[in-house]
Design a protein around this motif. Structure first.
Motif, PDB file in Angstrom:
ATOM      1  N   THR A   1       2.825   4.329  -1.569  1.00  0.00           N
ATOM      2  CA  THR A   1       2.782   5.044  -2.740  1.00  0.00           C
ATOM      3  C   THR A   1       3.706   6.348  -2.680  1.00  0.00           C
ATOM      4  OG1 THR A   1       1.160   6.758  -1.560  1.00  0.00           O
ATOM      5  CG2 THR A   1       0.275   4.873  -2.914  1.00  0.00           C
ATOM      6  N   THR A   2       4.102   6.878  -3.562  1.00  0.00           N
ATOM      7  CA  THR A   2       5.094   8.069  -3.679  1.00  0.00           C
ATOM      8  C   THR A   2       4.742   9.138  -2.504  1.00  0.00           C
ATOM      9  OG1 THR A   2       3.924   9.156  -5.350  1.00  0.00           O
ATOM     10  CG2 THR A   2       5.417   7.593  -5.975  1.00  0.00           C
ATOM     11  N   LYS A   3       3.560   9.265  -2.273  1.00  0.00           N
ATOM     12  CA  LYS A   3       3.150  10.246  -1.142  1.00  0.00           C
ATOM     13  C   LYS A   3       3.345   9.822   0.264  1.00  0.00           C
ATOM     14  CE  LYS A   3       0.089  12.723  -4.114  1.00  0.00           C
ATOM     15  NZ  LYS A   3      -1.544  13.096  -4.444  1.00  0.00           N
ATOM     16  N   THR A   4       3.427   8.446   0.453  1.00  0.00           N
ATOM     17  CA  THR A   4       3.609   7.676   1.690  1.00  0.00           C
ATOM     18  C   THR A   4       4.809   7.102   1.623  1.00  0.00           C
ATOM     19  OG1 THR A   4       2.143   5.927   0.869  1.00  0.00           O
ATOM     20  CG2 THR A   4       1.040   7.838   1.969  1.00  0.00           C
ATOM     21  N   GLU A   5       5.934   7.477   1.005  1.00  0.00           N
ATOM     22  CA  GLU A   5       7.147   6.706   1.066  1.00  0.00           C
ATOM     23  C   GLU A   5       7.647   6.478   2.323  1.00  0.00           C
ATOM     24  OE1 GLU A   5      10.262  10.459   0.793  1.00  0.00           O
ATOM     25  OE2 GLU A   5       9.387   9.651  -1.236  1.00  0.00           O
TER      26      GLU A   5
ATOM     27  N   ASP B   1       2.876   6.637  -9.821  1.00  0.00           N
ATOM     28  CA  ASP B   1       1.555   6.514  -9.452  1.00  0.00           C
ATOM     29  C   ASP B   1       0.522   7.056 -10.742  1.00  0.00           C
ATOM     30  OD1 ASP B   1       1.925   5.830  -6.794  1.00  0.00           O
ATOM     31  OD2 ASP B   1       2.236   7.690  -6.020  1.00  0.00           O
TER      32      ASP B   1
ATOM     33  N   ARG C   1       2.485   4.302 -14.213  1.00  0.00           N
ATOM     34  CA  ARG C   1       3.315   3.296 -13.711  1.00  0.00           C
ATOM     35  C   ARG C   1       3.553   2.356 -14.994  1.00  0.00           C
ATOM     36  NH1 ARG C   1       4.061  -0.081  -9.354  1.00  0.00           N
ATOM     37  NH2 ARG C   1       2.814   1.441  -7.850  1.00  0.00           N
TER      38      ARG C   1
ATOM     39  N   SER D   1       7.264   2.425  -3.795  1.00  0.00           N
ATOM     40  CA  SER D   1       6.034   1.527  -4.174  1.00  0.00           C
ATOM     41  C   SER D   1       6.510   0.218  -4.230  1.00  0.00           C
ATOM     42  CB  SER D   1       5.351   1.770  -5.555  1.00  0.00           C
ATOM     43  OG  SER D   1       4.317   1.047  -6.220  1.00  0.00           O
TER      44      SER D   1
ATOM     45  N   ARG E   1       0.786  -1.249  -0.008  1.00  0.00           N
ATOM     46  CA  ARG E   1      -0.015   0.088   0.110  1.00  0.00           C
ATOM     47  C   ARG E   1       0.745   1.308  -0.002  1.00  0.00           C
ATOM     48  NH1 ARG E   1      -2.755  -3.438   3.618  1.00  0.00           N
ATOM     49  NH2 ARG E   1      -1.546  -2.519   5.480  1.00  0.00           N
TER      50      ARG E   1
END
Length: 582
Positions: free
Chosen positions: A221-225, A450, A453, A503, A219
């Motif tokens: 993502t680039t915003k929640t690395e 994201d 891809r 990711s 789960r």
């Protein structure tokens, strides 16, 4: 009164026109002059035309370039007005080579083209109307002249800026001794035509312990690395001959050929490889062992091996140039091929250690065979499955290969991991600097991973075709249900010590093999061909080497003492250097 005597007439014994070649009179001093054939259809025009450029064959007769354009900006003769003898051979041409070679035009520059004429066939050109056609022709692979913008964009000019690219001469993975004997040379295009269908394997035994895969990494993502952590764990990469379990299986005559999945995947994906590699082959009795050298190319991960402009190592100093020998060698760049390979190996190991839940684990039938009681550091999550594949073409043939395969984790579910259900292999792709040399045109992962891809995956499949194919083959050989690939980038493009996980992709190995166009039947055909080749040789040690600069593999016969004593000391010294650099 003067008398007239008719000279003797010699008939042509050959039955043709002109004097016969067999009875030419001796007084004819031109008998050695070449004869230029002619035809009645030759048109007689000017005897000499000094303004003609197409008829001057004197320069081309002696191999010198013409000083004028063949088509010429001047008057061009029509097809009907040929000069006399213009179509004959250049045997009669007399040419002063030294005089003409020293001659050159004072001004040989072409006249600049007129930009945007005011009127073409009664229709005015709009903005840039005259250059629009030139642009389109150049982008579609036209001549790409100096005024055709974009001539190099779509295949117009090949070799664009080749003078800036360094000479990509690679060194062999192992120094070839003059005492070695080359036995066979096989081109890659011949390997690509091989094919062998192999049935499902037979599981012999399982060893080790695997932890559960942490699904929270799916789960990210680039915003929640998530930062990549340094995890100290022990993971063994023992060669075939030193494996105690394989030695036990040899005594039971389980198979004829013994190897590991890492070694076999290189051989099965050989036509895709660009970097050099070598496999040590030992034949004892009726058995074959495919081994690797310590510190060889099997212990590291390549980066952008298949890119059109792969990462390069700095060229070594020229020993014949005293100026280069005195200079202090510069420290290697963090984007050089060796530095990136060590960085990718570090990332792969730590991502596999970090993405599992060690408090949830499943034990295989036997403990890890390489972990001794004197070891104090914790063991990494790794399971070994020894499997036997039948390579026989007919029922009478007894050609079996025993492979030690590896899995990294398992996905908790209804199935039992000991029976091969829910097994997972974990790998990682790394991004270093999209603007650096060797990036292969990769897009920026933080902005494209994201939203686009597919573009990122397509670029990685092009630049790392061989690496992804080897990972896929290893997963298929191990019987893994899933293959996890992490996308890991540097926290700062200028710092290769801190990384973040952007990711994680999950795919089935068989489906991913179809996307990569990896043919397992072709890989098994290559393995069977090399096996048959080595079985015909007498007992001894051999080495299979991929040429560093050509698409060729060569089989050498080497002494039994090769890669054992002195070579190991040298390899251990070389292996310590990257660790200190890291």
């Amino acid at each position: 009164m003067a008398s007239f005597t008719l000279p003797p007439i010699h008939d042509n014994a050959d039955g043709g026109w002109g004097p016969s070649s067999s009875n030419i009179p001796e007084q004819f001093k031109f008998k050695d002059i070449p004869y230029a054939p002619y035809s009645k259809s030759d048109k007689l025009g000017r005897f000499a035309d000094w303004n003609d450029t197409t008829g001057d064959t004197r320069q081309t007769a002696v191999g010198l370039p013409s000083t004028r354009d063949a088509r010429g900006p001047g008057r061009s003769r029509r097809d009907g007005a040929q000069a006399f003898g213009s179509g004959t051979a250049s045997a009669f041409a007399y040419f002063h080579v030294e005089d003409e070679a020293s001659f050159s035009l004072v001004d040989n520059k072409a006249a600049p083209p007129r930009r945007g004429g005011g009127f073409i066939r009664g229709r005015a050109t709009g903005r840039g109307g005259g250059s629009f056609v030139n642009r389109g022709a150049a982008q579609r692979g036209g001549r790409g002249g100096f005024n055709n913008r974009g001539g190099a964009q779509r295949g117009g000019r090949k070799g664009w800026r080749d003078w800036e690219k360094t000479n990509r001469t690679r060194e062999s993975s192992v120094a070839i001794s003059p005492q070695w004997t080359m036995l066979e040379e096989i081109e890659f295009h011949r390997l690509a035509k091989l094919k062998l269908e192999v049935d499902e394997p037979e599981d012999i035994d399982t060893y080790g312990r695997v932890s559960a895969y942490d699904k929270s990494y799916d789960r990210i993502t680039t915003k929640t690395e998530r930062p990549l952590q340094l995890v100290d764990r022990i993971k063994y990469n023992t060669t075939t001959s030193d494996d105690p379990i394989i030695q036990q299986l040899v005594s039971k005559n389980v198979a004829n050929v013994y190897t590991t999945d890492a070694i076999l995947s290189v051989l099965m994906c050989a036509p895709r490889s660009v970097n050099p590699w070598d496999i040590v082959i030992l034949r004892e009795g009726n058995n074959l062992y495919f081994d690797k050298r310590d510190g060889g190319p099997f212990d590291t991960v390549t980066v952008n091996e298949n890119a059109s402009d792969p990462p390069q190592d700095p060229a070594p100093p020229n020993p014949n140039n005293p100026a280069e020998k005195t200079t202090v060698p510069e420290p290697p760049s963090i984007n050089s091929a060796t530095s990136l390979s060590l960085e990718a190996t570090y990332i792969n190991q730590n991502f596999g250690f970090q993405s599992v839940q060690e408090n949830i684990a499943a034990d295989f039938a036997h403990p890890n065979p390489f972990y001794g009681p004197e070891e104090t550091e914790p063991l990494a999550s790794c399971g070994y499955r020894y499997r036997v594949f039948d390579l026989g073409i007919t029922e009478d043939e007894d050609v079996k290969i025993c492979i030690r395969t590896e899995v990294d984790a398992y996905v908790p579910g209804p199935g039992n991991p000991q029976e091969g259900h829910g097994l997972v292999t974990i790998r990682a792709l790394n991004e270093f600097d999209p603007r650096a040399q060797g990036a292969g045109g990769a897009p920026d992962w933080r902005s494209k991973l994201d939203s686009q891809r597919g573009a990122v995956v397509a670029t990685e499949m092009k630049n790392n075709s061989c690496k992804l194919a080897k990972w896929t083959v290893q997963s298929v050989l191990a019987g893994a249900d899933l293959m996890k690939i992490g996308y890991i980038s540097r926290g700062n493009p200028k710092d290769n010590t801190r990384h973040v996980i952007l990711s994680t992709a999950s795919m089935r190995p068989t489906d991913f093999a179809a996307q990569l166009n990896v043919s397992l039947a072709n890989g098994w055909g290559i393995v069977r061909t090399i096996t048959d080749l080595c079985m015909k040789m007498p007992e001894g040690k051999y080495v299979l080497i991929k040429d560093p600069n050509k698409s060729v593999i060569r089989l050498y016969a080497v002494p039994m003492t090769a890669f054992t004593t002195e070579d190991e000391d040298g390899e251990a010294y070389e292996g310590d250097e990257p660790e200190s650099a890291a």
